[in-house]
Design an enzyme around this catalytic site. Sequence first.
Site: not given
Length: 511
Positions: A72, A209-214, A260, A271
């Site tokens: 996301k 860990g890039a802010g894309l909701g992995s 989560e 997320d």
Amino acid sequence: MTQREVNGVNGLHQDGLESNHIHINGSINGSANGNTNGTTNGNGVKSEVRKRMDRKKSSPMMPTFMVSAPGKVIVCGEHAVVHGKAAIAASISLRSYLLVTTLSKSKRTVTLTFPDIDFNHTWNIDELPWSTFSHPSKKKYYYDLVTELDPDLVAAIQPLVRDVSLGKPAEIRKVHQNSAGSFLYMFLNLGSQSFPGCQYTLRSTIPIGAGLGSSATIAVCMSAALLLQLRTLSGPHPDQPPEEARLQVERINRWAFVYEMFIHGNPSGVDNTVSTQGKAVMFQRKDYSKPPSVRPLWDFPELPLLLVDTRTAKSTAAEVEKVRKLKEAHPKLVGSILDAVDKVTTSALELIERDDFNTKSEESLRGVGELMNINHGLLVSLGVSHPRLERVRELVDHEGIGWTKLTGAGGGGCSITLLRPGVSRQKLDKLERQLEEEGYQKFETTLGCDGVGVLWPAVLRNGMDQDEEGGMEIDLENFLRAEGNEGVERLVGVHGDNGAREGWKFWGVES
Ligand SMILES: Nc1ncnc2c1ncn2[C@@H]1O[C@H](COP(=O)(O)OP(=O)(O)OP(=O)(O)O)[C@@H](O)[C@H]1O
Ligand SMILES: C[C@@](O)(CCO)CC(=O)[O-]
């Protein structure tokens, strides 16, 4: 439990995916069910009845299946959403894929295989602390709303988590232990000692860990997989009424939130919600003991976005904790900043939902773009930006290419730039060259994709010879062998070259 829930569970034995289980199992795995036809022996009613009773004793093995969930971007409202404010998030086309392989009955083990983080661990099912989790004061059911972790249950799995990845560097071990802990917590809550031995293999095309909701995608995949194994989900199937589909998706989301919580400590749930449901949502959780308010944005516009990864990993938990501490130290000031973020989010929604909003119009995009810039400024003041994120802004602003903000937890991770219409190809090429030279990675992605999906059994038509026999079986070996993101997408991707790939099914929650 409501009547609906009772029907939802029992009903699935009659229709939907569950009836497919038996059929598919019979035809693909064949051996598990044996000959179910009953027309060939002609030995009369008694032997037929006995045969059926005999058959009932063997519980058929599930076919290998797969689930997938999208990453996301947060368009507005990250961090503020943890403190009860609204956020807008949209799913993206990068996804995680989880292959679930049931082992033969004699194998009483459960294995996690997460090659992206070089993690592999096996537990003996009969050695897990089932009695603690099934104690009447602790027992949770698949339909329960769990809004906090139980410290006694967390303590009960610690001895199992402690043994994970011994000998690996501390940083890596921590990530592995986190994965192990979140899985075991959910597995022990939902499962029982009679659970079949199985292996969960995960591959993802989302940077970690890039802010894309992995992490949320893994949470959603695990939740969907376990609930499917427990036969507590009906569908997805084409005739399913939307409200039934929504109930299924809600269940997946509830348990994904638990997963989560284990990874992050204090997630808002935005997320996992957008990853489960897909498309885009306006999300708000004012009271953590209640379900959040989720407004699906089915007509979310196709905003022209450039997604840039700083390639600087961060921890969401650490960034969220930073903001919590700042709020504790300066409650009024930080409270006002969070209120301002909330105003940004509601204003952005108002703009996007206007009848005359047009993704090709500079005026429309400028409105949203300016709000994104303000949102970024507020996030900077909360201390969650990073010099590498500021550098992207500098490069984009210098060329007048668009409006940029960090997305997700910040502290590194990704930025999104809303592209100004009519920017020349030359300017974009120059920006992309510069970003590449400085070690950034650009992502092409589409916004507003399907949510959690199921491939049952794990067989796909891929335009090759096997199609004539029904498709290619996805097994552990070819899944692990697929090379890089492209290999994974080619082998199991939800979307092929010509749109949605036959085989993948999604809960039809849209209406
Ligand atoms: N491909 C993967 N395989 C296994 N575990 C993963 C994978 N991707 C993410 N994880 C888990 O998720 C954690 C990263 O979660 P984190 O929330 O810090 O980042 P994110 O989810 O990518 O970003 P954000 O929450 O800001 O959107 C990892 O430490 C790991 O536990
Ligand atoms: C930073 C945050 O707001 C978004 C992470 O994608 C955390 C959360 O909502 O759980």
